[in-house]
Scaffold this active site. Structure first.
Site, PDB file in Angstrom:
ATOM      1  N   ASP A 107     -50.527 141.255  32.746  1.00 33.54           N
ATOM      2  CA  ASP A 107     -50.504 139.842  32.375  1.00 33.54           C
ATOM      3  C   ASP A 107     -49.212 139.579  31.601  1.00 33.54           C
ATOM      4  O   ASP A 107     -49.002 140.159  30.524  1.00 33.54           O
ATOM      5  CB  ASP A 107     -51.731 139.529  31.495  1.00 33.54           C
ATOM      6  CG  ASP A 107     -52.113 138.062  31.548  1.00 33.54           C
ATOM      7  OD1 ASP A 107     -53.316 137.769  31.587  1.00 33.54           O
ATOM      8  OD2 ASP A 107     -51.191 137.217  31.577  1.00 33.54           O
ATOM      9  N   ASP A 136     -48.593 134.024  32.723  1.00 30.37           N
ATOM     10  CA  ASP A 136     -49.288 133.074  31.855  1.00 30.37           C
ATOM     11  C   ASP A 136     -48.538 131.745  31.752  1.00 30.37           C
ATOM     12  O   ASP A 136     -47.356 131.728  31.412  1.00 30.37           O
ATOM     13  CB  ASP A 136     -49.386 133.730  30.461  1.00 30.37           C
ATOM     14  CG  ASP A 136     -50.317 132.977  29.543  1.00 30.37           C
ATOM     15  OD1 ASP A 136     -51.512 132.918  29.853  1.00 30.37           O
ATOM     16  OD2 ASP A 136     -49.846 132.455  28.530  1.00 30.37           O
ATOM     17  N   GLU A 154     -50.050 131.506  36.654  1.00 26.06           N
ATOM     18  CA  GLU A 154     -51.103 130.643  36.126  1.00 26.06           C
ATOM     19  C   GLU A 154     -50.439 129.305  35.854  1.00 26.06           C
ATOM     20  O   GLU A 154     -49.524 129.222  35.021  1.00 26.06           O
ATOM     21  CB  GLU A 154     -51.705 131.198  34.830  1.00 26.06           C
ATOM     22  CG  GLU A 154     -52.906 130.382  34.406  1.00 26.06           C
ATOM     23  CD  GLU A 154     -53.071 130.230  32.920  1.00 26.06           C
ATOM     24  OE1 GLU A 154     -52.101 130.406  32.184  1.00 26.06           O
ATOM     25  OE2 GLU A 154     -54.195 129.946  32.485  1.00 26.06           O
ATOM     26  N   HIS A 172     -61.180 134.514  31.741  1.00 22.51           N
ATOM     27  CA  HIS A 172     -61.448 134.692  30.305  1.00 22.51           C
ATOM     28  C   HIS A 172     -61.317 133.379  29.528  1.00 22.51           C
ATOM     29  O   HIS A 172     -61.509 133.352  28.314  1.00 22.51           O
ATOM     30  CB  HIS A 172     -60.464 135.728  29.753  1.00 22.51           C
ATOM     31  CG  HIS A 172     -59.064 135.264  29.888  1.00 22.51           C
ATOM     32  ND1 HIS A 172     -58.425 135.118  31.110  1.00 22.51           N
ATOM     33  CD2 HIS A 172     -58.176 134.860  28.968  1.00 22.51           C
ATOM     34  CE1 HIS A 172     -57.218 134.656  30.921  1.00 22.51           C
ATOM     35  NE2 HIS A 172     -57.030 134.482  29.644  1.00 22.51           N
ATOM     36  N   ASP A 173     -60.946 132.311  30.236  1.00 18.28           N
ATOM     37  CA  ASP A 173     -60.726 131.014  29.567  1.00 18.28           C
ATOM     38  C   ASP A 173     -61.831 130.016  29.827  1.00 18.28           C
ATOM     39  O   ASP A 173     -61.724 128.867  29.369  1.00 18.28           O
ATOM     40  CB  ASP A 173     -59.423 130.375  30.084  1.00 18.28           C
ATOM     41  CG  ASP A 173     -58.193 131.073  29.571  1.00 18.28           C
ATOM     42  OD1 ASP A 173     -57.157 131.017  30.248  1.00 18.28           O
ATOM     43  OD2 ASP A 173     -58.270 131.705  28.492  1.00 18.28           O
TER      44      ASP A 173
HETATM   45  O1  TEU Z   1     -54.202 129.774  29.400  1.00 15.97           O
HETATM   46  C1  TEU Z   1     -53.547 128.524  29.416  1.00 15.97           C
HETATM   47  C2  TEU Z   1     -54.514 127.541  29.913  1.00 15.97           C
HETATM   48  O2  TEU Z   1     -54.223 126.721  30.750  1.00 15.97           O
HETATM   49  C3  TEU Z   1     -55.882 127.608  29.381  1.00 15.97           C
HETATM   50  O3  TEU Z   1     -55.872 128.489  28.290  1.00 15.97           O
HETATM   51  C4  TEU Z   1     -56.232 126.227  28.850  1.00 15.97           C
HETATM   52  O4  TEU Z   1     -55.049 125.539  28.606  1.00 15.97           O
HETATM   53  C5  TEU Z   1     -56.915 126.408  27.538  1.00 15.97           C
HETATM   54  O5  TEU Z   1     -58.119 127.074  27.829  1.00 15.97           O
HETATM   55  C6  TEU Z   1     -57.097 125.080  26.861  1.00 15.97           C
HETATM   56  O6  TEU Z   1     -58.008 124.307  27.599  1.00 15.97           O
HETATM   57  C7  TEU Z   1     -53.360 130.899  29.213  1.00 15.97           C
HETATM   58  C8  TEU Z   1     -54.268 132.090  28.944  1.00 15.97           C
HETATM   59  O7  TEU Z   1     -55.110 132.305  30.071  1.00 15.97           O
HETATM   60  C9  TEU Z   1     -55.073 131.773  27.703  1.00 15.97           C
HETATM   61  O8  TEU Z   1     -56.027 132.807  27.445  1.00 15.97           O
HETATM   62  C10 TEU Z   1     -54.124 131.642  26.535  1.00 15.97           C
HETATM   63  O9  TEU Z   1     -54.873 131.231  25.398  1.00 15.97           O
HETATM   64  C11 TEU Z   1     -53.045 130.591  26.822  1.00 15.97           C
HETATM   65  O10 TEU Z   1     -52.470 130.700  28.117  1.00 15.97           O
HETATM   66  C12 TEU Z   1     -51.888 130.775  25.850  1.00 15.97           C
HETATM   67  O11 TEU Z   1     -51.241 131.981  26.133  1.00 15.97           O
END
Ligand code: TEU
Ligand code: CA
Length: 637
Positions: A179, A280, A338, A409-410
């Site tokens: 990642d 990311d 992403e 994970h989000d």
């Molecule tokens: O995620 C960015 C992202 O689009 C989501 O995290 C979303 O913006 C967020 O959940 C708010 O709604 C990436 C990673 O997957 C995330 O875990 C990180 O927190 C983020 O970037 C910052 O690095």
């Protein structure tokens, strides 16, 4: 050049213009076909607000601004055939290392734990493991705040542990995708620390600085994690940008020295034998200027200023340079960006083979229903998946390749979002598997999805770990206190945040019925889901009808029949909003999939014949009609 005087038809012909108009029409529950109407198409861009039927002042100006640097972009045309690539045939499994397997009794997952579970991954049949960040980090955003890109986070182990893991994965024919988080670094990264210590030195310009306005931040941009997107530093007497947490400082990609550092990091890991990167928020790396964001749009989508960086002026230049300077120098490496906010047309500009940028992207338009966000509770409607997949399966072109995912994970667990009633979670988990492994594209599984893991219950803010959730809890408490009074505000705020918090996806992997679900012998860093005695790998591996065996079966099917990878996607009964039915066809085989997207019995839209051989179904057989959330895969013989 697109201006306010341009017609909506002119705007709709541009990739970014089409995606933005489609996004706003979808949120306003209006059909994109509206633009086929000659009268509507000839309206001036400035009439867009009226078309949406709601006051969103400044939306036209936002479109002009966003398109300014992308004028004249035309996605490369779709060729007749699809290029075969290993990563189009592969099944990817995302591991959140912190919650996967602890081996040293500190309650935190580690690399040795992943290595210990390779036989499980082999049994499931996955080809690639994607690790959420394992680099040295203070852990403010669970590793997405990197302090040293060439060092392993101490909680996860050592570089030798990494080398052992990579060797064992490769010995088991499993590839490794890391990642890459390079839109920002931790504020504890040596570059940022050097910038503060020596503002006149070379490192200050590694980050994004601006003078404040009086004692206030340079502009009205907000962070994805609530609050202003700026920190003030007395050392420099300036403000530094952070689109995410206050400890995640945005890198200045306009600085060639920053880009060279990133390419060096990528090449360092590729030289070690890593097979690819998930990148990311990679579409955010090019910012146009620091002008204020459109406040009303910010209110509508929850983030202010996003139009200044969601599809920035030099994005393609940087992605093409990155491939030339790193990935492109290695055979068969693959990259998935992403890209929150990139629609289908912008995705074509970023992934079409001829573009030399990324191989795949993650689009999130299906993860929440149109116009919805997980920040606020709502009932997710599974029927929204049909228009989403019809669009991406038929319009994305043979020179682009979809990623297919429902969890990461989000986001909360999909089965719980669709229907919180545990009685449906097995059937729903299997329905999503049928879709994920039979539409065209590379499937990305998230740890525990193959078990049908669900959301958990959080009792109070003390149970939450995610910086985004904790920030939102505070923000909502302050907001609600003005209406419901402080006494109730915290509870209302917590109840709001607890529904969609990312923590639901980060509870420990459920391995067996032993203490802490076999994840750790110590108190885990986050609570174990109390349903682990029923939902766990060991129990499911002993049950041939389990979600685990259903995933294993479908993964094997996809490997056995190349038709499910490269075959044409042919939707049928498109008019029926409650079911989603399609063929996958090539010269060798023909498959038919029927899915009931509702919790009600539905009339089967198309008859089954004696040619239909049921290969997999979440009810284990068929009935006269489609039962709630019924999903079946047939091979036509
Ligand atoms: O995620 C960015 C992202 O689009 C989501 O995290 C979303 O913006 C967020 O959940 C708010 O709604 C990436 C990673 O997957 C995330 O875990 C990180 O927190 C983020 O970037 C910052 O690095
Ligand atoms: Ca550990």
């Amino acid at each position: 050049m697109i201006t306010l005087e341009s017609t909506l038809r002119d705007v709709y012909r541009t990739p970014a213009g089409k995606d933005i108009i489609d996004m706003f029409l979808s949120a306003a529950k209006k059909s994109p076909k509206l633009l086929d109407n000659p009268v509507v198409g000839s309206l001036k861009l400035s009439a867009l607000e009226r078309l949406l039927g709601k006051r969103v002042p400044g939306i036209a100006e936002m479109v002009v601004q966003l398109l300014a640097a992308h004028d004249g972009e035309i996605p490369p045309p779709s060729p007749a055939t699809i290029t075969h690539k290993w990563w189009k045939e592969a099944v990817v499994y995302q591991i959140y290392p912190r919650s996967f397997q602890d081996t040293n009794g500190d309650g935190i997952g580690d690399l040795a734990g992943i290595r210990q579970r390779i036989p499980y991954l082999k049994e499931l049949g996955v080809d690639v493991v994607w690790l959420s960040p394992i680099y040295d980090s203070p852990g403010d955003d669970m590793g997405y705040d990197i302090r040293n890109y060439r060092k392993i986070m101490k909680e996860f182990g050592t570089m030798k542990d990494f080398d052992d893991l990579l060797r064992d994965l490769h010995q088991n024919d499993i590839k490794l995708m890391m990642d890459l988080v390079v839109n920002h670094t931790s504020d504890e990264h040596e570059w940022f620390q050097k910038a503060l210590k020596d503002p006149a030195g070379p490192y200050k310009d590694y980050y994004m600085w601006a003078a404040g306005k009086d004692d206030d931040a340079p502009n009205n941009w907000t962070s994805f994690f609530a609050g202003p997107a700026w920190n003030y530093y007395p050392e420099t007497e300036e403000w530094a940008l952070h689109l995410f947490s206050k400890k995640q400082m945005d890198l200045n990609w306009d600085n060639p020295a920053v880009r060279a550092e990133v390419y060096d990091i990528v090449n360092w890991w590729l030289t070690k034998g890593v097979d690819g990167f998930r990148m990311d928020v990679i579409n955010l790396i090019s910012k146009d200027n620091f002008a204020n964001g459109n406040a009303l749009i910010g209110k509508t989508i929850g983030i202010c200023g996003i139009e200044h960086y969601i599809y920035g002026p030099r994005l393609h230049e940087y992605l093409q340079e990155m491939r030339q300077e790193s990935f492109g120098k290695f055979d068969d490496v693959f990259t998935v960006g992403e890209t929150p906010g990139l629609g289908l047309e912008m995705a074509k500009m970023t992934t079409a083979e001829e573009r030399g940028e990324l191989d795949l992207i993650f689009n999130f338009d299906h993860i929440d229903n149109p116009g919805k966000s997980r920040i606020y509770p709502y009932d997710y409607d599974l029927r929204c998946l049909k228009p989403y997949f019809l669009k991406w399966q038929t319009q994305y072109g043979n020179n682009c390749w979809p990623s297919v995912f429902f969890e990461n994970h989000d986001n909360p667990r999909m089965v719980s979002k669709v229907n919180a009633d545990p009685a449906y979670s097995v059937v729903l988990a299997k329905l999503l598997a049928v879709m994920q492994f039979t539409v065209k594209g590379t499937p990305f599984l998230y740890q525990g999805q193959e078990l049908g893991m669900t959301n958990t219950t959080f009792g109070s803010p003390a149970d939450l770990r995610d910086v985004e959730a904790l920030n939102r809890c505070q923000e909502f408490t302050d907001t609600f206190a003005q209406t419901v009074g402080m006494a109730d505000a915290q509870q209302v705020a917590f109840d709001t945040v607890a529904w969609g918090t990312r923590d639901h996806a980060r509870t420990p992997m459920q391995w067996d019925t032993s203490q802490n679900a076999g994840f750790s012998t110590a108190q885990p860093w986050i609570g174990v889901n109390p349903n682990y005695p029923v939902i766990n790998a060991a129990t499911e591996m002993d049950n041939p009808d389990s979600v685990f065996h259903f995933f294993k079966k479908l993964i094997a099917l996809r490997k056995k029949y190349e038709t499910l990878v490269y075959g044409a996607f042919r939707p049928v009964f498109v008019w029926d909003k409650s079911t989603f039915c399609y063929f996958r066809v090539d010269g060798s085989s023909k498959f038919y999939v029927e899915i009931n997207l509702t919790d009600k019995d539905q009339k089967r839209p198309g008859p089954l014949t004696r040619r239909h051989r049921l290969l997999a179904g979440n009810y284990g057989g068929t009935a006269v009609y489609l039962r709630p959330y019924e999903a079946n895969v047939y091979r036509l013989v």
